[in-house]
Design a protein around this motif. Structure first.
Motif, PDB file in Angstrom:
ATOM      1  N   UNK A  89       0.800  -1.125  -0.029  1.00 20.90           N
ATOM      2  CA  UNK A  89      -0.101  -0.137   0.072  1.00 20.90           C
ATOM      3  C   UNK A  89       0.964   1.032   0.081  1.00 20.90           C
ATOM      4  N   UNK A  90       0.591   2.330  -0.553  1.00 16.37           N
ATOM      5  CA  UNK A  90       1.195   3.667  -0.704  1.00 16.37           C
ATOM      6  C   UNK A  90       1.127   4.187   0.832  1.00 16.37           C
ATOM      7  N   UNK A  91       1.824   5.378   0.801  1.00 13.35           N
ATOM      8  CA  UNK A  91       1.931   5.837   2.340  1.00 13.35           C
ATOM      9  C   UNK A  91       0.368   6.336   2.729  1.00 13.35           C
ATOM     10  N   UNK A  92      -0.045   6.968   1.633  1.00 14.99           N
ATOM     11  CA  UNK A  92      -1.565   7.607   1.848  1.00 14.99           C
ATOM     12  C   UNK A  92      -2.556   6.296   2.264  1.00 14.99           C
ATOM     13  N   UNK A  93      -2.457   5.260   1.650  1.00 13.48           N
ATOM     14  CA  UNK A  93      -3.376   3.973   2.065  1.00 13.48           C
ATOM     15  C   UNK A  93      -2.893   3.360   3.247  1.00 13.48           C
ATOM     16  N   UNK A  94      -1.660   3.472   3.699  1.00 11.33           N
ATOM     17  CA  UNK A  94      -1.357   3.009   5.030  1.00 11.33           C
ATOM     18  C   UNK A  94      -1.693   3.960   6.058  1.00 11.33           C
ATOM     19  N   UNK A  95      -1.703   5.241   5.966  1.00  7.95           N
ATOM     20  CA  UNK A  95      -2.171   5.992   6.790  1.00  7.95           C
ATOM     21  C   UNK A  95      -3.769   6.104   7.157  1.00  7.95           C
ATOM     22  N   UNK A  96      -4.521   5.924   5.912  1.00 11.59           N
ATOM     23  CA  UNK A  96      -5.988   5.853   6.033  1.00 11.59           C
ATOM     24  C   UNK A  96      -6.643   4.639   6.276  1.00 11.59           C
ATOM     25  N   UNK A  97      -5.754   3.520   6.126  1.00 12.43           N
ATOM     26  CA  UNK A  97      -6.406   2.168   6.302  1.00 12.43           C
ATOM     27  C   UNK A  97      -7.332   1.985   7.509  1.00 12.43           C
TER      28      UNK A  97
ATOM     29  N   UNK B 248      -8.314  13.983   6.423  1.00 12.56           N
ATOM     30  CA  UNK B 248      -7.404  13.532   7.416  1.00 12.56           C
ATOM     31  C   UNK B 248      -5.857  13.285   7.332  1.00 12.56           C
ATOM     32  N   UNK B 249      -5.844  12.303   6.325  1.00  5.91           N
ATOM     33  CA  UNK B 249      -4.505  11.711   5.942  1.00  5.91           C
ATOM     34  C   UNK B 249      -3.728  12.923   5.302  1.00  5.91           C
ATOM     35  N   UNK B 250      -4.234  13.884   4.641  1.00  7.41           N
ATOM     36  CA  UNK B 250      -3.753  15.136   4.103  1.00  7.41           C
ATOM     37  C   UNK B 250      -3.091  15.956   5.281  1.00  7.41           C
ATOM     38  N   UNK B 251      -3.754  16.323   6.236  1.00  9.80           N
ATOM     39  CA  UNK B 251      -3.643  17.001   7.350  1.00  9.80           C
ATOM     40  C   UNK B 251      -2.522  16.487   8.196  1.00  9.80           C
ATOM     41  N   UNK B 252      -2.616  15.047   8.566  1.00 16.28           N
ATOM     42  CA  UNK B 252      -1.421  14.381   9.222  1.00 16.28           C
ATOM     43  C   UNK B 252      -0.150  14.355   8.231  1.00 16.28           C
TER      44      UNK B 252
END
Length: 369
Positions: A92-100, A115-119
Protein backbone atom coordinates in the motif's frame (compact mmCIF):
# COMPACT_ATOMS: atom_id res chain seq x y z
CA UNK A 1 -7.62 12.98 25.13
CA UNK A 2 -7.89 11.41 28.56
CA UNK A 3 -6.11 10.78 31.84
CA UNK A 4 -4.73 7.32 32.61
CA UNK A 5 -4.49 5.53 35.95
CA UNK A 6 -2.69 2.30 36.76
CA UNK A 7 -4.15 1.12 40.08
CA UNK A 8 -2.01 -1.71 41.49
CA UNK A 9 -2.07 -3.25 38.01
CA UNK A 10 -0.45 -6.69 37.76
CA UNK A 11 0.36 -9.05 34.92
CA UNK A 12 1.86 -12.52 35.06
CA UNK A 13 2.69 -14.69 32.06
CA UNK A 14 1.61 -18.36 32.08
CA UNK A 15 4.30 -20.55 33.59
CA UNK A 16 6.23 -17.62 35.04
CA UNK A 17 7.29 -17.69 38.69
CA UNK A 18 7.05 -13.94 39.18
CA UNK A 19 4.94 -11.02 38.01
CA UNK A 20 5.95 -9.27 34.79
CA UNK A 21 4.30 -6.11 36.17
CA UNK A 22 3.92 -5.96 39.93
CA UNK A 23 1.33 -3.62 41.52
CA UNK A 24 2.02 -0.70 39.21
CA UNK A 25 0.59 2.62 40.39
CA UNK A 26 0.71 5.57 37.97
CA UNK A 27 -1.45 8.66 37.57
CA UNK A 28 -0.97 10.20 34.11
CA UNK A 29 -2.62 13.56 33.48
CA UNK A 30 -4.66 14.45 30.42
CA UNK A 31 -2.30 15.52 27.64
CA UNK A 32 0.85 14.42 29.47
CA UNK A 33 3.82 12.74 27.77
CA UNK A 34 5.01 9.93 30.07
CA UNK A 35 7.95 7.66 29.36
CA UNK A 36 8.34 4.16 30.79
CA UNK A 37 12.04 3.30 30.98
CA UNK A 38 14.08 0.46 32.36
CA UNK A 39 16.44 -2.34 31.40
CA UNK A 40 15.39 -5.38 29.41
CA UNK A 41 12.86 -7.44 31.34
CA UNK A 42 11.78 -4.57 33.59
CA UNK A 43 8.11 -4.79 32.52
CA UNK A 44 7.85 -1.51 30.63
CA UNK A 45 6.55 -2.99 27.35
CA UNK A 46 4.20 -5.29 29.24
CA UNK A 47 2.79 -2.29 31.11
CA UNK A 48 2.16 -0.53 27.79
CA UNK A 49 0.56 -3.64 26.27
CA UNK A 50 -1.73 -3.90 29.29
CA UNK A 51 -2.88 -0.34 28.60
CA UNK A 52 -3.47 -1.18 24.95
CA UNK A 53 -5.36 -4.37 25.78
CA UNK A 54 -2.75 -6.67 24.24
CA UNK A 55 -1.99 -8.27 27.63
CA UNK A 56 -4.45 -9.26 30.32
CA UNK A 57 -4.70 -7.30 33.57
CA UNK A 58 -4.52 -10.15 36.10
CA UNK A 59 -5.28 -7.97 39.12
CA UNK A 60 -5.74 -4.30 39.88
CA UNK A 61 -7.11 -1.94 37.24
CA UNK A 62 -6.22 0.48 34.47
CA UNK A 63 -8.57 3.35 33.67
CA UNK A 64 -8.63 5.65 30.65
CA UNK A 65 -10.66 8.80 31.09
CA UNK A 66 -12.17 7.33 34.26
CA UNK A 67 -13.40 4.15 32.53
CA UNK A 68 -12.07 0.81 33.76
CA UNK A 69 -10.34 -1.07 30.94
CA UNK A 70 -10.41 -4.51 32.56
CA UNK A 71 -12.13 -6.82 30.07
CA UNK A 72 -12.45 -4.09 27.40
CA UNK A 73 -11.31 -5.17 23.91
CA UNK A 74 -8.36 -3.27 22.38
CA UNK A 75 -10.53 -1.90 19.56
CA UNK A 76 -12.88 -0.31 22.09
CA UNK A 77 -10.22 1.56 24.07
CA UNK A 78 -9.73 4.44 21.60
CA UNK A 79 -5.96 4.17 21.62
CA UNK A 80 -3.46 4.22 18.76
CA UNK A 81 -0.29 2.14 18.86
CA UNK A 82 3.06 2.91 17.24
CA UNK A 83 5.28 -0.16 17.06
CA UNK A 84 9.03 -0.70 16.98
CA UNK A 85 8.95 -2.34 13.53
CA UNK A 86 6.60 0.23 11.91
CA UNK A 87 4.14 -2.56 10.84
CA UNK A 88 3.37 -0.93 7.47
CA UNK A 89 1.66 -2.67 4.56
CA UNK A 90 4.36 -2.98 1.86
CA UNK A 91 1.79 -3.22 -0.97
CA UNK A 92 0.00 0.00 0.00
CA UNK A 93 1.10 3.58 -0.56
CA UNK A 94 1.90 5.96 2.28
CA UNK A 95 -1.55 7.52 1.97
CA UNK A 96 -3.25 4.13 1.96
CA UNK A 97 -1.27 2.99 4.99
CA UNK A 98 -2.20 6.12 6.91
CA UNK A 99 -5.87 5.91 5.99
CA UNK A 100 -6.37 2.16 6.28
CA UNK A 101 -7.66 2.20 9.87
CA UNK A 102 -10.19 4.89 8.90
CA UNK A 103 -11.30 2.80 5.93
CA UNK A 104 -11.90 -0.19 8.21
CA UNK A 105 -14.06 2.02 10.43
CA UNK A 106 -16.22 2.99 7.49
CA UNK A 107 -15.00 6.59 7.15
CA UNK A 108 -15.84 8.06 3.71
CA UNK A 109 -13.22 8.59 1.02
CA UNK A 110 -13.23 12.39 1.14
CA UNK A 111 -13.00 12.54 4.92
CA UNK A 112 -10.18 9.99 4.84
CA UNK A 113 -8.25 12.03 2.30
CA UNK A 114 -8.68 15.17 4.38
CA UNK A 115 -7.44 13.53 7.59
CA UNK A 116 -4.50 11.89 5.81
CA UNK A 117 -3.54 15.19 4.14
CA UNK A 118 -3.64 17.02 7.48
CA UNK A 119 -1.48 14.39 9.18
CA UNK A 120 0.93 14.29 6.24
CA UNK A 121 1.38 18.05 6.46
CA UNK A 122 2.20 17.79 10.17
CA UNK A 123 4.79 15.10 9.47
CA UNK A 124 6.29 16.52 6.25
CA UNK A 125 5.01 13.53 4.27
CA UNK A 126 2.87 15.35 1.71
CA UNK A 127 5.33 14.64 -1.13
CA UNK A 128 5.47 10.93 -0.29
CA UNK A 129 1.78 9.98 -0.13
CA UNK A 130 1.93 8.02 -3.41
CA UNK A 131 5.12 6.11 -2.56
CA UNK A 132 5.33 2.58 -1.17
CA UNK A 133 7.12 2.05 2.19
CA UNK A 134 9.98 0.26 0.42
CA UNK A 135 10.93 3.55 -1.24
CA UNK A 136 11.23 5.43 2.07
CA UNK A 137 14.02 5.86 4.61
CA UNK A 138 13.71 4.47 8.14
CA UNK A 139 12.81 7.88 9.55
CA UNK A 140 10.15 8.43 6.90
CA UNK A 141 8.62 5.01 7.59
CA UNK A 142 8.46 5.84 11.28
CA UNK A 143 6.66 9.08 10.47
CA UNK A 144 4.17 7.11 8.36
CA UNK A 145 3.50 4.89 11.37
CA UNK A 146 3.00 8.04 13.43
CA UNK A 147 0.65 9.43 10.79
CA UNK A 148 -1.45 6.27 10.85
CA UNK A 149 -1.91 6.81 14.59
CA UNK A 150 -2.59 10.55 14.28
CA UNK A 151 -5.38 10.27 11.70
CA UNK A 152 -7.42 8.22 14.14
CA UNK A 153 -7.48 11.16 16.58
CA UNK A 154 -7.34 8.78 19.58
CA UNK A 155 -7.52 9.74 23.21
CA UNK A 156 -4.20 7.97 23.95
CA UNK A 157 -1.01 7.27 21.97
CA UNK A 158 0.95 4.14 22.93
CA UNK A 159 4.50 4.04 21.53
CA UNK A 160 6.65 0.92 21.99
CA UNK A 161 10.32 1.78 21.33
CA UNK A 162 9.50 3.42 17.98
CA UNK A 163 13.04 4.72 17.40
CA UNK A 164 15.10 1.63 18.17
CA UNK A 165 15.55 0.69 14.49
CA UNK A 166 16.94 4.11 13.49
CA UNK A 167 20.58 5.16 13.36
CA UNK A 168 21.94 7.46 16.07
CA UNK A 169 21.63 10.76 14.19
CA UNK A 170 18.13 9.99 12.94
CA UNK A 171 17.04 8.95 16.43
CA UNK A 172 17.95 12.38 17.79
CA UNK A 173 16.13 14.13 14.96
CA UNK A 174 13.02 11.94 15.15
CA UNK A 175 12.68 12.04 18.93
CA UNK A 176 12.68 15.83 18.74
CA UNK A 177 9.95 15.71 16.11
CA UNK A 178 7.83 13.27 18.14
CA UNK A 179 8.08 15.36 21.31
CA UNK A 180 7.22 18.58 19.46
CA UNK A 181 4.33 16.90 17.64
CA UNK A 182 2.86 15.52 20.85
CA UNK A 183 2.88 18.97 22.39
CA UNK A 184 1.09 20.40 19.34
CA UNK A 185 -1.56 17.68 19.39
CA UNK A 186 -1.93 17.57 23.18
CA UNK A 187 -2.75 13.85 23.13
CA UNK A 188 -1.94 11.80 26.22
CA UNK A 189 1.07 9.67 25.32
CA UNK A 190 2.75 6.68 26.97
CA UNK A 191 6.15 5.98 25.44
CA UNK A 192 8.38 2.97 26.13
CA UNK A 193 12.16 3.02 25.70
CA UNK A 194 15.26 1.40 27.17
CA UNK A 195 17.28 4.52 26.32
CA UNK A 196 17.48 6.80 29.36
CA UNK A 197 18.69 9.76 27.26
CA UNK A 198 15.54 9.41 25.15
CA UNK A 199 13.44 9.26 28.31
CA UNK A 200 15.07 12.35 29.85
CA UNK A 201 14.74 14.50 26.73
CA UNK A 202 11.19 13.55 25.73
CA UNK A 203 9.04 12.95 28.78
CA UNK A 204 7.13 15.39 30.97
CA UNK A 205 7.57 12.69 33.60
CA UNK A 206 9.49 9.43 33.56
CA UNK A 207 8.62 6.14 35.27
CA UNK A 208 11.65 3.97 36.00
CA UNK A 209 10.87 0.26 36.29
CA UNK A 210 12.93 -2.69 37.45
CA UNK A 211 11.83 -6.33 37.64
CA UNK A 212 8.22 -5.29 37.10
CA UNK A 213 8.19 -2.80 39.97
CA UNK A 214 8.04 0.98 39.81
CA UNK A 215 11.17 2.56 41.27
CA UNK A 216 10.44 6.28 40.77
CA UNK A 217 7.96 8.40 38.83
CA UNK A 218 9.14 11.99 38.55
CA UNK A 219 10.21 14.75 36.21
CA UNK A 220 13.54 14.20 34.41
CA UNK A 221 15.31 16.78 36.56
CA UNK A 222 13.97 15.23 39.78
CA UNK A 223 15.21 11.80 38.69
CA UNK A 224 18.64 13.25 37.97
CA UNK A 225 18.93 15.42 41.07
CA UNK A 226 17.18 13.25 43.67
CA UNK A 227 17.15 9.55 42.74
CA UNK A 228 15.25 7.55 45.36
CA UNK A 229 17.63 4.59 45.30
CA UNK A 230 20.96 3.43 43.94
CA UNK A 231 19.37 1.70 40.94
CA UNK A 232 17.74 4.89 39.66
CA UNK A 233 20.93 6.82 40.40
CA UNK A 234 23.00 4.46 38.28
CA UNK A 235 20.45 4.12 35.49
CA UNK A 236 19.73 7.81 34.88
CA UNK A 237 22.56 9.89 33.47
CA UNK A 238 25.15 9.49 30.72
CA UNK A 239 27.85 8.65 31.62
CA UNK A 240 26.31 6.93 34.61
CA UNK A 241 26.71 8.23 38.14
CA UNK A 242 29.82 7.01 39.95
CA UNK A 243 28.52 4.50 42.51
CA UNK A 244 30.72 2.77 45.08
CA UNK A 245 30.81 1.74 48.72
CA UNK A 246 33.19 3.66 50.96
CA UNK A 247 33.91 4.04 54.69
CA UNK A 248 32.47 7.03 56.51
CA UNK A 249 34.27 9.78 58.39
CA UNK A 250 32.98 12.61 60.55
CA UNK A 251 32.88 14.94 57.52
CA UNK A 252 32.00 12.63 54.66
CA UNK A 253 33.40 9.52 53.01
CA UNK A 254 37.03 8.45 52.70
CA UNK A 255 38.39 7.60 49.24
CA UNK A 256 42.08 6.85 48.82
CA UNK A 257 42.92 8.85 51.92
CA UNK A 258 40.97 11.91 50.74
CA UNK A 259 37.64 13.01 52.18
CA UNK A 260 34.67 13.73 49.94
CA UNK A 261 32.14 15.96 51.69
CA UNK A 262 28.50 14.82 51.91
CA UNK A 263 25.31 16.58 53.14
CA UNK A 264 25.03 16.91 56.91
CA UNK A 265 21.48 15.55 56.84
CA UNK A 266 22.73 12.32 55.27
CA UNK A 267 25.50 12.02 57.87
CA UNK A 268 22.94 12.55 60.63
CA UNK A 269 20.74 9.75 59.29
CA UNK A 270 23.76 7.48 58.93
CA UNK A 271 24.63 8.16 62.56
CA UNK A 272 21.06 7.36 63.60
CA UNK A 273 21.18 4.07 61.69
CA UNK A 274 24.60 3.17 63.10
CA UNK A 275 26.22 2.62 59.69
CA UNK A 276 29.97 2.73 59.14
CA UNK A 277 29.81 2.67 55.32
CA UNK A 278 27.37 3.63 52.58
CA UNK A 279 26.85 3.52 48.85
CA UNK A 280 28.16 6.82 47.52
CA UNK A 281 26.92 8.43 44.30
CA UNK A 282 28.78 11.25 42.54
CA UNK A 283 27.95 12.60 39.07
CA UNK A 284 30.90 12.93 36.64
CA UNK A 285 30.46 16.72 36.56
CA UNK A 286 31.06 16.87 40.35
CA UNK A 287 34.67 15.75 39.84
CA UNK A 288 37.44 17.56 37.98
CA UNK A 289 41.19 17.15 37.76
CA UNK A 290 42.82 18.70 40.81
CA UNK A 291 46.26 20.11 41.43
CA UNK A 292 48.65 20.75 44.33
CA UNK A 293 47.98 17.30 45.73
CA UNK A 294 44.27 17.98 46.33
CA UNK A 295 41.58 15.40 45.78
CA UNK A 296 41.21 11.64 45.33
CA UNK A 297 44.34 9.88 43.98
CA UNK A 298 43.64 7.77 40.88
CA UNK A 299 45.24 6.35 37.74
CA UNK A 300 43.90 7.27 34.30
CA UNK A 301 42.63 4.18 32.47
CA UNK A 302 40.63 5.73 29.61
CA UNK A 303 39.95 9.09 27.95
CA UNK A 304 36.83 9.89 25.93
CA UNK A 305 37.51 12.99 23.82
CA UNK A 306 34.20 14.46 22.63
CA UNK A 307 35.48 17.78 21.32
CA UNK A 308 33.59 20.13 23.61
CA UNK A 309 34.43 18.05 26.69
CA UNK A 310 36.50 15.09 27.85
CA UNK A 311 35.52 12.24 30.15
CA UNK A 312 38.37 10.91 32.23
CA UNK A 313 38.12 7.37 33.61
CA UNK A 314 40.49 6.83 36.53
CA UNK A 315 40.97 3.80 38.77
CA UNK A 316 41.14 4.22 42.56
CA UNK A 317 43.69 2.10 44.44
CA UNK A 318 41.93 1.71 47.78
CA UNK A 319 40.85 -1.75 49.04
CA UNK A 320 38.22 -0.14 51.28
CA UNK A 321 36.47 1.50 48.30
CA UNK A 322 34.70 -0.98 46.04
CA UNK A 323 31.89 -1.11 43.50
CA UNK A 324 28.49 -2.34 44.63
CA UNK A 325 29.47 -5.76 43.23
CA UNK A 326 32.79 -5.73 45.09
CA UNK A 327 35.06 -4.84 42.16
CA UNK A 328 37.72 -2.19 41.65
CA UNK A 329 36.34 1.36 41.40
CA UNK A 330 36.83 3.48 38.28
CA UNK A 331 35.68 7.07 38.72
CA UNK A 332 34.48 9.15 35.77
CA UNK A 333 35.02 12.91 35.72
CA UNK A 334 34.10 15.52 33.14
CA UNK A 335 36.33 18.38 32.05
CA UNK A 336 36.24 21.00 29.30
CA UNK A 337 40.02 20.69 28.86
CA UNK A 338 41.28 18.79 25.82
CA UNK A 339 43.98 16.24 26.51
CA UNK A 340 43.82 16.77 30.28
CA UNK A 341 45.91 13.69 31.07
CA UNK A 342 47.49 10.57 29.59
CA UNK A 343 46.53 6.95 30.08
CA UNK A 344 48.50 5.54 33.00
CA UNK A 345 49.11 8.97 34.53
CA UNK A 346 48.59 9.52 38.25
CA UNK A 347 46.04 12.28 38.85
CA UNK A 348 43.91 13.81 41.58
CA UNK A 349 40.13 14.13 41.28
CA UNK A 350 38.86 17.17 43.13
CA UNK A 351 35.25 17.60 44.23
CA UNK A 352 33.75 20.67 42.50
CA UNK A 353 30.11 20.35 43.60
CA UNK A 354 28.65 19.61 47.04
CA UNK A 355 26.05 17.28 45.50
CA UNK A 356 26.98 13.82 46.73
CA UNK A 357 24.28 11.16 47.14
CA UNK A 358 24.31 8.50 49.84
CA UNK A 359 22.35 5.25 49.75
CA UNK A 360 21.83 2.48 52.29
CA UNK A 361 24.49 -0.21 51.80
CA UNK A 362 21.92 -3.02 52.05
CA UNK A 363 18.62 -1.70 50.70
CA UNK A 364 20.02 0.89 48.29
CA UNK A 365 17.46 3.46 49.47
CA UNK A 366 18.39 7.14 49.55
CA UNK A 367 19.74 8.55 52.80
CA UNK A 368 19.18 12.15 53.88
CA UNK A 369 16.86 14.75 52.42
Amino acid sequence: MASITYDKACCVYPGADKLAVDSLDLDIADGEFVVLVGPSGSGKSTALRMLAGLEEIDSGAITIGGSNMVGVAPKDRDIAMVFQNYALYPNKTVGENMGFALKMRGIGVEERKQKVAEAAKLLDLTDYLDRKPGKLSGGQRQRVAMGRAIVRDPQVFCMDEPLSNLDAKLRVQTRTQIAALQRRLGTTTVYVTHDQVEAMTMGDRVAVLRDGKLQQFSSPTELYDRPVNAFVAGFIGSPAMNLFTAPLTDDGVSIGGATVAVPRTALAEIGRLGLDSAIVGVRPEAFTLGDSGEGVPATVSLLEELGSETYVYATVDDPAVRTIDGGEVTLVSRTAVRGPAKIGEQIRLRQTEPTVHLFHPTTGERLGD
